[in-house]
Scaffold this motif. Structure first.
Motif, short mmCIF file in Angstrom:
data_model
loop_
_atom_site.label_atom_id
_atom_site.label_comp_id
_atom_site.label_asym_id
_atom_site.label_seq_id
_atom_site.Cartn_x
_atom_site.Cartn_y
_atom_site.Cartn_z
N ALA A 204 0.89 -1.22 -0.04
CA ALA A 204 0.10 0.11 0.05
C ALA A 204 0.80 1.29 0.01
O ALA A 204 0.72 2.07 -0.78
CB ALA A 204 -0.89 -0.20 1.12
N ASP A 205 1.98 1.29 0.69
CA ASP A 205 2.89 2.31 0.91
C ASP A 205 3.48 2.62 -0.54
O ASP A 205 3.93 3.76 -0.98
CB ASP A 205 4.00 2.04 1.86
N ASP A 206 3.79 1.52 -1.38
CA ASP A 206 4.48 1.68 -2.55
C ASP A 206 3.42 2.25 -3.84
O ASP A 206 3.95 2.62 -4.89
CB ASP A 206 5.01 0.24 -3.09
N LEU A 207 2.10 1.95 -3.41
CA LEU A 207 1.33 2.31 -4.74
C LEU A 207 0.88 3.76 -4.77
O LEU A 207 0.40 4.43 -4.14
CB LEU A 207 -0.01 1.64 -4.49
N SER A 208 1.61 4.17 -6.08
CA SER A 208 1.34 5.71 -6.26
C SER A 208 0.02 6.14 -6.64
O SER A 208 -0.33 7.13 -6.44
CB SER A 208 2.32 6.43 -7.08
N ARG A 209 -0.74 4.90 -7.05
CA ARG A 209 -2.06 5.37 -7.54
C ARG A 209 -3.04 5.60 -6.39
O ARG A 209 -4.10 6.30 -6.64
CB ARG A 209 -2.75 4.09 -8.35
N ILE A 210 -2.75 5.17 -5.19
CA ILE A 210 -3.58 5.42 -4.19
C ILE A 210 -2.86 6.33 -3.09
O ILE A 210 -1.77 6.06 -2.96
CB ILE A 210 -3.76 4.09 -3.38
N SER A 211 -3.30 7.44 -2.71
CA SER A 211 -2.75 8.28 -2.17
C SER A 211 -2.54 8.05 -0.53
O SER A 211 -3.40 7.31 -0.21
CB SER A 211 -3.09 9.71 -1.98
N ASP A 212 -1.48 8.35 0.19
CA ASP A 212 -1.37 8.09 1.52
C ASP A 212 -2.78 8.48 2.35
O ASP A 212 -3.05 7.72 3.17
CB ASP A 212 0.21 8.87 2.22
N GLN A 213 -3.27 9.55 2.07
CA GLN A 213 -4.51 10.00 2.65
C GLN A 213 -5.63 8.91 2.47
O GLN A 213 -6.33 8.85 3.27
CB GLN A 213 -4.90 11.48 2.20
N GLU A 214 -5.69 8.45 1.18
CA GLU A 214 -6.69 7.41 1.12
C GLU A 214 -6.28 6.32 2.11
O GLU A 214 -7.67 5.65 2.52
CB GLU A 214 -6.90 7.24 -0.36
N VAL A 215 -5.45 5.82 1.98
CA VAL A 215 -5.03 4.55 2.64
C VAL A 215 -5.21 4.49 4.43
O VAL A 215 -6.08 3.94 4.75
CB VAL A 215 -3.57 4.10 2.60
N ILE A 216 -5.11 5.95 4.74
CA ILE A 216 -5.22 6.25 6.16
C ILE A 216 -7.00 6.34 6.18
O ILE A 216 -7.30 5.77 7.12
CB ILE A 216 -4.66 7.64 6.69
N LYS A 217 -7.52 7.08 5.35
CA LYS A 217 -8.85 7.49 5.37
C LYS A 217 -9.64 6.34 5.86
O LYS A 217 -10.69 6.33 6.15
CB LYS A 217 -9.23 8.45 4.50
N PHE A 218 -9.42 5.48 4.52
CA PHE A 218 -10.53 4.19 4.32
C PHE A 218 -10.00 2.91 4.95
O PHE A 218 -10.30 1.91 4.64
CB PHE A 218 -10.68 4.10 2.96
N SER A 219 -9.02 3.18 6.02
CA SER A 219 -8.24 1.80 6.51
C SER A 219 -9.19 0.86 7.25
O SER A 219 -8.75 -0.19 7.41
CB SER A 219 -7.11 2.09 7.19
N ALA A 220 -10.34 1.53 7.55
CA ALA A 220 -11.20 0.42 8.27
C ALA A 220 -11.51 -0.80 7.58
O ALA A 220 -12.14 -2.01 8.15
CB ALA A 220 -12.51 1.02 8.60
N ALA A 221 -11.53 -0.58 6.35
CA ALA A 221 -11.82 -1.79 5.44
C ALA A 221 -10.92 -2.90 5.33
O ALA A 221 -10.40 -3.45 4.49
CB ALA A 221 -12.19 -1.41 3.93
N GLY A 222 -10.56 -3.59 6.51
CA GLY A 222 -9.47 -4.71 6.73
C GLY A 222 -8.14 -4.26 6.81
O GLY A 222 -7.31 -4.80 7.62
N PHE A 223 -7.54 -3.11 6.27
CA PHE A 223 -6.36 -2.62 6.15
C PHE A 223 -5.72 -2.31 7.50
O PHE A 223 -4.73 -2.49 7.92
CB PHE A 223 -6.09 -1.46 5.23
#
Ligand code: NAP
Length: 307
Positions: A204-223
Motif C-alpha cells: 500500500a505504501d508503494d502504490l502511487s495510484r492510491i494516496s497516503d491520505q486515502e490509505v489512512i482515511k479508508f483503512s477500516a476496510a480490513g487494512f
C-alpha cells in the motif's frame, strides 16, 4: 494470594513480555523479589521510574546471581549471547527459561553452554501486542491465552511442572510441545500472518495510484488490522524469520501456491472456487470464537452496538 513459587526471579530484557510477567506475578504474589536488567540504559531508567522490578540492576550478572528463576525475554537472536554471559553466575539448582517466539534455535543456542546444575525450560506465551518496551506491559496480557512449554531432552520433571504452574497462575493455559512442532505451528498461526501484514502495508505504501491520505482515511476496510500487526517490533520479527527459516519458508511456499490458485480463479471467473474457499476459511474464525480466543463483537468490539 499464593505463597511465592520462586523466592528470587530475574527478568532479562525489560520489554512487553517481561513487564507483563512482572505485573502478573506481583498480582498473584508468585515471586518474592524480582530483579531486572535491560541492555538499554533508557529502558532501565524507565523501569526504575514505573516500579517495574523490585531492583533494576545495571549489570546482568548482578541481576541473575541469586535468582531461583531467570527469564530471558530478549529478541530470539540475542538469547544465546545473553545465556553465555550469565551461565557461570547462575546458582546451583536455578531454572532458566526463555519466552522466545522460536524454540529450536533457542535450544541450539543455549544447550552448548548449559551447566549441569542448571535447568533450562523453554516456553512461549502466545500473547502479545504491537507495543514494545518497559511501559508496554500489563498484568492481564496472559489471561486465558496459551503458553507453550517446550521441555528439552532429559529435563527435570519437577522444574518443568513448576514453570508450568507459574504460567497457569499468571493466567495462561499451558500445553507441552516439542520444539520443531512448535516452530511449524507458530509459522502458520503467527509468523507468516505477520509477514503478510508487513507485505500488505509495504505494498500500500508503494502504490502511487492510491494516496497516503486515502490509505489512512479508508483503512477500516480490513487494512487497519494489517497496520496494527505490521507495527510490531522490527528487531523481534527480523530474528523470528532468521531463526525459524525452514518452517517459515515452507509455509510461505504453500501460501504462494494458494494465492496463485485464487489469482487464477479471479482471472478465469471461477466464482465457485472463491466461494468454497471463503466458506472454508469462515469456519476457522468460528472455531477461534468457540475456543474463547477472540471476541465475537463486530469489528473486534471496536464498534459500539446498541443492545
Ligand atoms: P521488547 O518489548 O522489544 O523487549 C525486549 C527488550 O530486550 C527490549 O527492552 C530490548 O532493548 C532488550 N534487549 C535487547 N537485547 C538485549 C540484551 N542482549 N540484553 C538485555 N536486554 C536486551 O520485546 P518483547 O515483545 O517483550 O519480546 C521479548 C521476547 O518475547 C522475544 O524473544 C519475542 O520473540 C518473545 N515474544 C514476543 C511476543 C510479542 O508479541 N511481542 C509474544 C510472545 C513472545 P532494545 O529495545 O533497546 O533493543
Amino acid at each position: 494470594m499464593s505463597a511465592p513459587l520462586y523466592e528470587r526471579v530475574a527478568l532479562i530484557g525489560l520489554g512487553l513480555i517481561a513487564s507483563s510477567m512482572f505485573w502478573a506475578m506481583k498480582r498473584s504474589g508468585l515471586a518474592g523479589h524480582v530483579t531486572g536488567y535491560d541492555l538499554s540504559a533508557e529502558h532501565r531508567e524507565t523501569a526504575h521510574k514505573i516500579g517495574l522490578c523490585d531492583t533494576v540492576c545495571d549489570d546482568v550478572l548482578d541481576a541473575v546471581k541469586d535468582a531461583d528463576l531467570v527469564i530471558l525475554a530478549v529478541p530470539v537472536g540475542a538469547i544465546g549471547d545473553v545465556f553465555e554471559q550469565i551461565a557461570s553466575s547462575l546458582k546451583p539448582g536455578a531454572t532458566v527459561s526463555d519466552v522466545g517466539s522460536v524454540k529450536q534455535s533457542v535450544i541450539d543456542q543455549v544447550t552448548p553452554n548449559l551447566p549441569s546444575h542448571v535447568h533450562f525450560i523453554p516456553t512461549h506465551p502466545m500473547a502479545g501486542t504491537e507495543h514494545s518496551g518497559p511501559g508496554a506491559g500489563f498484568a492481564t496480557l496472559f489471561d486465558n491465552r496459551w503458553c507453550l512449554i517446550v521441555p528439552i531432552e532429559g529435563s527435570d520433571e519437577t522444574a518443568v511442572s513448576r514453570v508450568e504452574t507459574l504460567w497457569q497462575k499468571i493466567g495462561a493455559n499451558t500445553e507441552r510441545m516439542d520444539a520443531l512442532h512448535h516452530d511449524q505451528v507458530c509459522a502458520v498461526v503467527s509468523h507468516i500472518p505477520h509477514l503478510i501484514a508487513y507485505t500488505m502495508v509495504g505494498v500500500a505504501d508503494d502504490l502511487s495510484r492510491i494516496s497516503d491520505q486515502e490509505v489512512i482515511k479508508f483503512s477500516a476496510a480490513g487494512f487497519r488490522d494489517f497496520t496494527r500487526i505490521a507495527a510490531s517490533d522490527p528487531t523481534m520479527w527480523r530474528d523470528v524469520f532468521l531463526t525459524n527459516r525452514e518452517a517459515t519458508l515452507e509455509i510461505l511456499g504453500r501460501f504462494t501456491e494458494e494465492l496463485f490458485a485464487l489469482q487464477r480463479a479471479i482471472r478465469v471467473d471461477d466464482g465457485d472456487h472463491l466461494h468454497a474457499y471463503f466458506t472454508r476459511t469462515r469456519e476457522i474464525r468460528r472455531g477461534i470464537l468457540e475456543a474463547g480466543q477472540d471476541t465475537s463483537a463486530p469489528d473486534f468490539g471496536r464498534i459500539k452496538v446498541d443492545q
